[in-house]
Structure formats: structure tokens, C-alpha cells
Design a protein around this motif. Structure first.
Motif, PDB file in Angstrom:
ATOM      1  N   ALA A  70       0.819  -1.221   0.000  1.00 22.36           N
ATOM      2  CA  ALA A  70       0.000   0.000   0.000  1.00 22.36           C
ATOM      3  C   ALA A  70       0.845   1.260   0.000  1.00 22.36           C
ATOM      4  CB  ALA A  70      -0.937  -0.012   1.209  1.00 22.36           C
ATOM      5  N   ILE A  71       1.959   1.253   0.746  1.00 21.71           N
ATOM      6  CA  ILE A  71       2.729   2.503   0.854  1.00 21.71           C
ATOM      7  C   ILE A  71       3.854   2.617  -0.175  1.00 21.71           C
ATOM      8  CG2 ILE A  71       2.171   2.809   3.291  1.00 21.71           C
ATOM      9  CD1 ILE A  71       5.010   1.838   3.956  1.00 21.71           C
ATOM     10  N   ALA A  72       4.363   1.493  -0.656  1.00 19.50           N
ATOM     11  CA  ALA A  72       5.469   1.553  -1.616  1.00 19.50           C
ATOM     12  C   ALA A  72       4.992   1.424  -3.051  1.00 19.50           C
ATOM     13  CB  ALA A  72       6.491   0.453  -1.314  1.00 19.50           C
ATOM     14  N   GLU A  73       3.881   0.711  -3.258  1.00 23.14           N
ATOM     15  CA  GLU A  73       3.387   0.483  -4.609  1.00 23.14           C
ATOM     16  C   GLU A  73       2.014   1.114  -4.837  1.00 23.14           C
ATOM     17  OE1 GLU A  73       3.580  -3.755  -4.903  1.00 23.14           O
ATOM     18  OE2 GLU A  73       5.784  -3.781  -5.017  1.00 23.14           O
ATOM     19  N   GLU A  74       1.484   1.740  -3.785  1.00 23.12           N
ATOM     20  CA  GLU A  74       0.210   2.479  -3.855  1.00 23.12           C
ATOM     21  C   GLU A  74      -0.958   1.610  -4.329  1.00 23.12           C
ATOM     22  OE1 GLU A  74       0.720   6.739  -5.167  1.00 23.12           O
ATOM     23  OE2 GLU A  74       2.665   5.917  -5.799  1.00 23.12           O
ATOM     24  N   ARG A 114       2.008   8.996   2.600  1.00 27.17           N
ATOM     25  CA  ARG A 114       1.657   7.717   1.979  1.00 27.17           C
ATOM     26  C   ARG A 114       0.747   6.854   2.861  1.00 27.17           C
ATOM     27  NH1 ARG A 114       4.926   5.535  -2.404  1.00 27.17           N
ATOM     28  NH2 ARG A 114       6.337   7.129  -3.215  1.00 27.17           N
ATOM     29  N   LEU A 115       1.062   6.748   4.138  1.00 28.69           N
ATOM     30  CA  LEU A 115       0.217   5.922   5.012  1.00 28.69           C
ATOM     31  C   LEU A 115      -1.142   6.584   5.226  1.00 28.69           C
ATOM     32  CD1 LEU A 115      -0.229   3.468   6.783  1.00 28.69           C
ATOM     33  CD2 LEU A 115       0.846   4.710   8.681  1.00 28.69           C
ATOM     34  N   LYS A 116      -1.136   7.876   5.393  1.00 30.46           N
ATOM     35  CA  LYS A 116      -2.404   8.599   5.568  1.00 30.46           C
ATOM     36  C   LYS A 116      -3.311   8.384   4.362  1.00 30.46           C
ATOM     37  CE  LYS A 116      -4.267  13.191   6.581  1.00 30.46           C
ATOM     38  NZ  LYS A 116      -3.921  14.610   6.860  1.00 30.46           N
ATOM     39  N   THR A 117      -2.734   8.433   3.177  1.00 27.90           N
ATOM     40  CA  THR A 117      -3.500   8.209   1.952  1.00 27.90           C
ATOM     41  C   THR A 117      -4.050   6.786   1.905  1.00 27.90           C
ATOM     42  OG1 THR A 117      -2.166   9.828   0.751  1.00 27.90           O
ATOM     43  CG2 THR A 117      -3.381   8.227  -0.572  1.00 27.90           C
ATOM     44  N   ALA A 118      -3.217   5.811   2.274  1.00 31.33           N
ATOM     45  CA  ALA A 118      -3.652   4.409   2.259  1.00 31.33           C
ATOM     46  C   ALA A 118      -4.797   4.171   3.248  1.00 31.33           C
ATOM     47  CB  ALA A 118      -2.478   3.493   2.589  1.00 31.33           C
ATOM     48  N   LEU A 119      -4.696   4.781   4.421  1.00 25.69           N
ATOM     49  CA  LEU A 119      -5.729   4.589   5.443  1.00 25.69           C
ATOM     50  C   LEU A 119      -7.021   5.316   5.106  1.00 25.69           C
ATOM     51  CD1 LEU A 119      -3.642   4.887   8.748  1.00 25.69           C
ATOM     52  CD2 LEU A 119      -4.536   2.802   7.685  1.00 25.69           C
ATOM     53  N   SER A 120      -6.939   6.345   4.280  1.00 22.29           N
ATOM     54  CA  SER A 120      -8.130   7.128   3.947  1.00 22.29           C
ATOM     55  C   SER A 120      -9.217   6.272   3.283  1.00 22.29           C
ATOM     56  CB  SER A 120      -7.759   8.298   3.029  1.00 22.29           C
ATOM     57  OG  SER A 120      -7.331   7.832   1.764  1.00 22.29           O
ATOM     58  N   GLU A 121      -8.806   5.162   2.666  1.00 25.89           N
ATOM     59  CA  GLU A 121      -9.760   4.266   2.004  1.00 25.89           C
ATOM     60  C   GLU A 121     -10.668   3.545   3.008  1.00 25.89           C
ATOM     61  OE1 GLU A 121      -7.411   1.468  -0.108  1.00 25.89           O
ATOM     62  OE2 GLU A 121      -6.144   2.980  -1.065  1.00 25.89           O
ATOM     63  N   VAL A 122     -10.169   3.349   4.246  1.00 28.06           N
ATOM     64  CA  VAL A 122     -10.907   2.514   5.209  1.00 28.06           C
ATOM     65  C   VAL A 122     -11.211   3.229   6.518  1.00 28.06           C
ATOM     66  CG1 VAL A 122      -9.877   0.415   4.241  1.00 28.06           C
ATOM     67  CG2 VAL A 122      -8.797   1.526   6.220  1.00 28.06           C
TER      68      VAL A 122
END
Length: 260
Positions: A70-74, A114-122
């Protein structure tokens, strides 16, 4: 009557010193929160201790089953398919150690987000998201703090761990100054405390003097072999040894966090 929507609390368990019991705190506080709330745990430490504590074999995980993807490959955030003791988990493995180099060479986005963006989905699916940070001040920790709304700081009541507290607080201050002004330190949790040891007693008093009234210092978590034994059994302490005196302290800390 108008209902008030409570926003999700994203809580990073953070200390750049190793051995402060960050993972133990994340695992156990997560369990107590999960008794009445929707909880997601995120393992951001390449050592994958939280993933192991939850009973998953990190070496057997595919890349797409970890936070690395999620954070390295989005890619979309992967959450382990079944809750474990009421908690959902985003696992990790040693591959995350290589993410820092990959991320730092990618200048297309703000790496801290990056992590904030990944967590925004859930984020709307949970009441609490707990992030187990690595014992470092690198990009993975910075990323975790930027994603968080609150920080809990476990501090071992030993001189070496106590010495790093000022540097830790300065890091948090820089994150806030850098644009994350709403980031709050929820509490400082003294860990591995031995009330028979003069150094532990002295360091606990020094910690309280150091942070004064700025930061809430919880009751200390006692040093006990029950914690590693519970972790080895892939159980929170409350399930491994429900009458252990530390269980009441963990419940007390959980109630404090809920009241934030």
C-alpha cells in the motif's frame, strides 16, 4: 436531536528506543478497545512483531498482503481477511525494511502522506486505528505520525530509554510545526516497571517532572514474564491470564483513550 458523528482516532504507538513495549501496548490496548469498538491494527515495524503477536507467520505473507504494497506500490490497503480476537490487522514483514529506500527515491508525491492516503480508504470503517511504529526516527515513523491523530508513548522506566524522551518530543513538535498542527500526545505509558527497583522508582518520578502537566502519565505497566508468554501464545494478556494485575491497568488506560 442532532446526532454527533465521532471521527476515527488514529493512534500511533511511538518511541524511537527499542524495548519500550510499543507492540505489547498496541496489541493489548487494541484488544480492550475492540470489546466495544471497531478496531484496526497496522504493523509499520519491519520486525513484524505485531504481526507475529497476532499469530501470523510474517515470512509466509505475500507482498500484496502487507502494508508494504500500500505505501510503496500504492495498491489498495490489504486487511487480513478475518478479525483476530475482535481486531482487524494490516500485517507486515521484513520486506518493509526496503520500503524506505524505494520511497525516498520516489519524488512524485509527498512521502510523508503515503500511510495517511492508504488509510483514507478505510478510515470510516473503524472507530480506532492503532499503528505500531518502528523503533526509529526514519520515514516509516514520520509517515505514521503524519497519519495519526494521537500518539501514545510507551517509555521503559530505565535510564537509557528515558534519555531519548526529549528527542522524541522534539520530533513530535517538528511534525506539528511542519503542518500537522492537530496531532496530540494522548499519554505517556511507563512500561516494564519494577516497584522494588530504585532506578525504576527514580526514573518514573523524572518522567513525571519532565513532562509536567503537559502530558498525561498513566499508571505504570509492571514488568512481568506474562507479557512475552502471552505474546508467544498469540494472545492479549486479558485472554492469557485475565486475573493478572496489569489487565486492570490496561483497562484503565483504554478508558482514558476512549475519553479523549
Amino acid at each position: 436531536m442532532v446526532s454527533v458523528q465521532k471521527s476515527t482516532k488514529i493512534i500511533a504507538s511511538f518511541n524511537q528506543s527499542g524495548g519500550a513495549a510499543k507492540t505489547t501496548i498496541t496489541h493489548n490496548i487494541g484488544y480492550h478497545l475492540a470489546q466495544k469498538h471497531r478496531v484496526l491494527l497496522v504493523d509499520m515495524d519491519p520486525q513484524a512483531s505485531l504481526t507475529a503477536f497476532m499469530g501470523l507467520g510474517a515470512t509466509k505473507l505475500e507482498t500484496q498482503q502487507t502494508i508494504y504494497s500500500a505505501i510503496a506500490e500504492e495498491t489498495p490497503l490489504y486487511i487480513w481477511e478475518e478479525p483476530i480476537h475482535g481486531m482487524h490487522l494490516v500485517p507486515t514483514n521484513i520486506q518493509l525494511a526496503g520500503a524506505e529506500q524505494k520511497i525516498l527515491h520516489d519524488l512524485t508525491i509527498d512521502n510523508r502522506q503515503r500511510l495517511k492516503t492508504a488509510l483514507s480508504e478505510v478510515v470510516d470503517e473503524y472507530d480506532y486505528i492503532l499503528i505500531d511504529c518502528p523503533p526509529s526516527l526514519g520515514i516509516l515513523s514520520i509517515m505514521s505520525l503524519v497519519a495519526a491523530s494521537h500518539i501514545i508513548i510507551p517509555v521503559e522506566t530505565q535510564y537509557k530509554c528515558y534519555l531519548g524522551t526529549n528527542q522524541l518530543l522534539e520530533t513530535v513538535a517538528r511534525i506539528k510545526k511542519g503542518g500537522h498542527k492537530k496531532l496530540q500526545i494522548a499519554c505517556l505509558i511507563p512500561t516494564k516497571y519494577d516497584h522494588r527497583n530504585l532506578q525504576d522508582i527514580g526514573i518514573l518520578e523524572e518522567i513525571k517532572k519532565q513532562v509536567g502537566e503537559r502530558i498525561h502519565v498513566t499508571s505504570p505497566i509492571p514488568k512481568s514474564t506474562a507479557f512475552p508468554d502471552a505474546a508467544q501464545s498469540h494472545l492479549p494478556l486479558a485472554l492469557y491470564k485475565k486475573n493478572h494485575p496489569a489487565v486492570n491497568i490496561l483497562e484503565e488506560i483504554t478508558k482514558y483513550i476512549i475519553q479523549l
